[in-house]
Design a protein around this motif. Structure first.
Motif, mmCIF file in Angstrom:
data_model
loop_
_atom_site.group_PDB
_atom_site.id
_atom_site.type_symbol
_atom_site.label_atom_id
_atom_site.label_comp_id
_atom_site.label_asym_id
_atom_site.label_seq_id
_atom_site.Cartn_x
_atom_site.Cartn_y
_atom_site.Cartn_z
ATOM 1 N N ASN A 189 0.848 -1.192 0.000
ATOM 2 C CA ASN A 189 0.000 0.000 0.000
ATOM 3 C C ASN A 189 0.883 1.242 0.000
ATOM 4 O OD1 ASN A 189 0.631 0.854 2.840
ATOM 5 N ND2 ASN A 189 -0.290 -1.133 3.266
ATOM 6 N N SER A 190 0.255 2.397 -0.190
ATOM 7 C CA SER A 190 1.013 3.642 -0.349
ATOM 8 C C SER A 190 1.614 4.151 0.964
ATOM 9 C CB SER A 190 0.111 4.722 -0.941
ATOM 10 O OG SER A 190 -1.008 4.913 -0.102
ATOM 11 N N ARG A 191 1.332 3.438 2.074
ATOM 12 C CA ARG A 191 1.919 3.868 3.358
ATOM 13 C C ARG A 191 3.245 3.157 3.633
ATOM 14 N NH1 ARG A 191 -3.294 2.826 4.320
ATOM 15 N NH2 ARG A 191 -2.856 0.898 5.447
ATOM 16 N N ALA A 192 3.550 2.129 2.829
ATOM 17 C CA ALA A 192 4.774 1.350 3.061
ATOM 18 C C ALA A 192 5.954 2.058 2.399
ATOM 19 C CB ALA A 192 4.608 -0.052 2.482
ATOM 20 N N LEU A 193 6.520 3.026 3.092
ATOM 21 C CA LEU A 193 7.595 3.834 2.518
ATOM 22 C C LEU A 193 8.966 3.332 2.950
ATOM 23 C CD1 LEU A 193 6.071 7.412 2.999
ATOM 24 C CD2 LEU A 193 6.000 5.963 0.966
#
Length: 228
Positions: A189-193
């Motif tokens: 997901n876009s939170r896994a940076l």
């Protein structure tokens, strides 16, 4: 049986591995899952690695989720590839995670991409989405190493993409970069940076990236082998 424990012992040589893979050709994923005692997911959206895991169990792979080749003692990587009814790849092929930091002095010869693609056991699997997962058949395998020309193509793309990462251009890389190899975000997901390098050399947080082989590379590879 745990998902990580193979049905068979690790193959002692390439010939044994290839013979095992050839023996799977023609079976459906449902038949192989039943034999392995593995539950069949409704689809592959949340279980992208399921087909690979299933075949690893039947082939005796030992790497599991470790970052080495699937058959590390043989130096062989397993790549399942979904194909259409004509034997053409339906999607790009994940190679490995792209390193976004600590790349000073990295060269193609010692790169993870080259290591992963040095020797590959390709196993095509029917990938038509209209076909229920359990009914999709496994195709004939191909044990492959890049030709000098293929390695040159891969190396040129890898060097271009790594230059962009090192120069802080990671956010500008698109799937169109590279003739045969591309870099794309690889995250649940876009939170896994993860940490990367910005344009001015400063640390930035960005999506993890992965190296993928384009269909323009894998399609001719399969076509030559299967005389399509």
């Amino acid at each position: 049986m745990s998902v990580d424990s193979p049905l068979v012992t690790p193959p002692e040589d390439e010939a044994t591995l290839l013979a095992r893979a050839q023996a799977l050709a023609g079976y459906t994923l449902g038949e192989l899952a039943l034999r392995a005692g593995l539950a069949i997911p409704a689809d592959l959206r949340r279980d992208k690695g399921w087909v690979g895991t299933l075949l690893e169990l039947h082939l005796g792979a030992s790497a599991g989720s470790k970052p080495e080749q699937d058959f590390a003692h043989l130096g062989v990587e397993l790549k399942t590839i979904p194909v259409d009814s004509q034997g053409r790849p339906l999607e790009t092929t994940f190679v490995c995670v792209a390193p976004l930091t600590g790349n000073t002095g990295v060269v193609w010869e010692t790169s993870h991409v080259r290591h992963k693609l040095a020797r590959v056991l390709w196993i095509p699997v029917e990938g038509d989405r209209a076909l229920p997962l359990a009914e999709r058949r496994v195709g004939a395998p191909l044990l492959w190493s890049p030709s000098p020309e293929e390695e040159h193509q891969l190396r040129c793309d890898w060097e271009e993409l790594m230059d962009l990462i090192v120069l802080g251009q990671v956010e500008r890389i698109t799937a169109r970069h590279g003739e045969v190899l591309q870099i794309r975000p690889k995250a649940a997901n876009s939170r896994a940076l993860t940490e990367g390098i910005g344009e001015n050399g400063q640390p930035i947080m960005t999506l993890p990236r992965g190296f993928y082989l384009k269909k323009t590379f894998t399609a001719p590879l399969l076509a030559r082998h299967f005389l399509l």
